[in-house]
Design a protein around this motif. Structure first.
Motif, mmCIF file in Angstrom:
data_model
loop_
_atom_site.group_PDB
_atom_site.id
_atom_site.type_symbol
_atom_site.label_atom_id
_atom_site.label_comp_id
_atom_site.label_asym_id
_atom_site.label_seq_id
_atom_site.Cartn_x
_atom_site.Cartn_y
_atom_site.Cartn_z
ATOM 1 N N ILE A 84 0.823 -1.217 0.000
ATOM 2 C CA ILE A 84 0.000 0.000 0.000
ATOM 3 C C ILE A 84 0.853 1.263 0.000
ATOM 4 O O ILE A 84 0.629 2.181 -0.798
ATOM 5 N N GLN A 85 1.835 1.343 0.887
ATOM 6 C CA GLN A 85 2.558 2.591 1.117
ATOM 7 C C GLN A 85 3.259 3.163 -0.114
ATOM 8 O O GLN A 85 3.247 4.389 -0.310
ATOM 9 N N PRO A 86 3.868 2.355 -0.984
ATOM 10 C CA PRO A 86 4.497 2.961 -2.174
ATOM 11 C C PRO A 86 3.515 3.707 -3.073
ATOM 12 O O PRO A 86 3.876 4.704 -3.683
ATOM 13 N N PHE A 87 2.275 3.232 -3.145
ATOM 14 C CA PHE A 87 1.268 3.918 -3.958
ATOM 15 C C PHE A 87 0.914 5.282 -3.353
ATOM 16 O O PHE A 87 0.731 6.264 -4.080
ATOM 17 N N LEU A 88 0.804 5.346 -2.026
ATOM 18 C CA LEU A 88 0.492 6.611 -1.362
ATOM 19 C C LEU A 88 1.644 7.600 -1.542
ATOM 20 O O LEU A 88 1.416 8.789 -1.799
ATOM 21 N N TYR A 89 2.845 7.102 -1.413
ATOM 22 C CA TYR A 89 4.040 7.934 -1.595
ATOM 23 C C TYR A 89 4.076 8.518 -3.014
ATOM 24 O O TYR A 89 4.288 9.720 -3.200
ATOM 25 N N SER A 90 3.840 7.667 -4.014
ATOM 26 C CA SER A 90 3.872 8.126 -5.403
ATOM 27 C C SER A 90 2.758 9.128 -5.689
ATOM 28 O O SER A 90 2.951 10.101 -6.426
ATOM 29 N N LYS A 91 1.588 8.894 -5.100
ATOM 30 C CA LYS A 91 0.478 9.815 -5.306
ATOM 31 C C LYS A 91 0.811 11.208 -4.779
ATOM 32 O O LYS A 91 0.531 12.222 -5.442
ATOM 33 N N VAL A 92 1.408 11.277 -3.607
ATOM 34 C CA VAL A 92 1.771 12.579 -3.042
ATOM 35 C C VAL A 92 2.863 13.236 -3.868
ATOM 36 O O VAL A 92 2.856 14.460 -4.068
#
Length: 311
Positions: free
Chosen positions: A129-137
């Motif tokens: 999950i976390q890499p997707f949130l990081y990339s989105k930001v």
């Protein structure tokens, strides 16, 4: 392990009562903030569950304070995200925070350490999950750098539809904008690359020149303009060719290759965009990607294949 699907939504698209989590991508200076739980040796983004009758924005502020002891900070909503696992979907709200002052974690905190990283750490608590949130930001931060820039809107076949779009606003499904990536290669086969400023998405990372075409630009015009704006150099249109084109969810991206010699002493770095420039070989760029120093464009090996005769 069951498959996990992460999606992103505009804040107004999802009912408030469905939001169960707040997650906060935070920066202090030019470094990202991650926490380490007392019971785990992995790193996680600050965040947590919404309490009964709690405003979701207050959830974000509370979780940030509880897990990092941030005392002074600015906070902005980015979007709503959803996580689907085993046909069950949960929703949370994603935020970006800039922290200016910390206190000290109290002994009763569930976190044992607040850690600073230049980029996403390798050992994550929720790696699905976390890499997707990081990339989105990261993408969101890039859009904030020139909010009022105006783009022409295209359809999926690259036809202009007669409308324009403000950069910071979400593009509706089915609308596309034109993007250019510009690779400058000298006669020795080296590429001129630049380093991003610390306060943008992908901070302190090396990359090629590139950006969005503004309203009225065709692709070659955008390519030459981006080179001039980001490096101060004059790329000659006759020295460039579009190596290939990639179409994403909302973008049509032309990958340009210019074969032209430049003197690094002529480079003029763009304020609030770039902080350094240098030449690098293909092998050096590959090594930088492996070390997390260069943005890993998924097409890069195709580009290198296109330039083999000069390498």
């Amino acid at each position: 392990m069951s498959e996990v699907l992460v999606r992103f939504h505009e804040c107004e698209q999802i009912a408030d009562n469905l939001l169960k989590f707040a997650v906060i991508m935070a920066k202090h200076g030019d470094r990202w903030i991650f926490c380490r739980h007392k019971k785990r040796d992995t790193y996680e983004i600050p965040g947590g569950h919404r309490e009964i009758n709690e405003n979701i924005d207050n959830t974000a502020r509370r979780e940030l304070w509880e897990e990092t002891d941030a005392l002074q900070f600015s906070i902005e909503p980015v979007c709503v995200y959803s996580v689907t696992r085993d046909e069950k979907t949960t929703y949370g709200k994603l935020y970006f925070v800039e922290i200016s002052e910390f206190g000290s974690l109290p002994p009763e905190s569930e976190m044992i350490a607040v850690c600073h990283f230049d980029t996403l750490p390798g050992k994550l608590t929720y790696p699905e999950i976390q890499p997707f949130l990081y990339s989105k930001v990261q993408m969101w931060l890039n859009l904030q750098s020139a909010k009022d820039e105006i783009w022409d809107v295209y359809d999926s076949r690259r036809n202009l539809v007669g409308r324009t779009h403000r950069r910071a606003d979400p593009l509706p499904a089915g609308d596309y904008h034109l993007v250019v990536h510009v690779w400058l290669q000298n006669s020795g086969g080296e590429f001129l690359i630049t380093k991003r400023v610390p306060n943008k998405g992908d901070p302190n990372m090396w990359e090629c020149t590139g950006g969005s075409a503004v309203a009225g630009d065709d692709s070659i015009t955008a390519a030459v303009r981006e080179v001039k704006e980001e490096t101060g150099l004059d790329a000659k249109p006759e020295n460039g060719r579009c190596a290939f084109t990639l179409t994403g969810d909302n973008s049509i991206c032309d990958i340009w290759l210019f074969r032209q010699d430049f003197d690094l002493r002529d480079v003029v770095l763009q304020e609030n965009e770039t902080i350094d420039a240098k030449y690098a070989t293909v092998d050096e760029i590959r090594r930088m990607i492996k070390n997390g120093e260069f943005i890993s464009f998924h097409y890069i090996e195709d580009l290198f294949y296109n330039t083999q005769e000069l390498i």
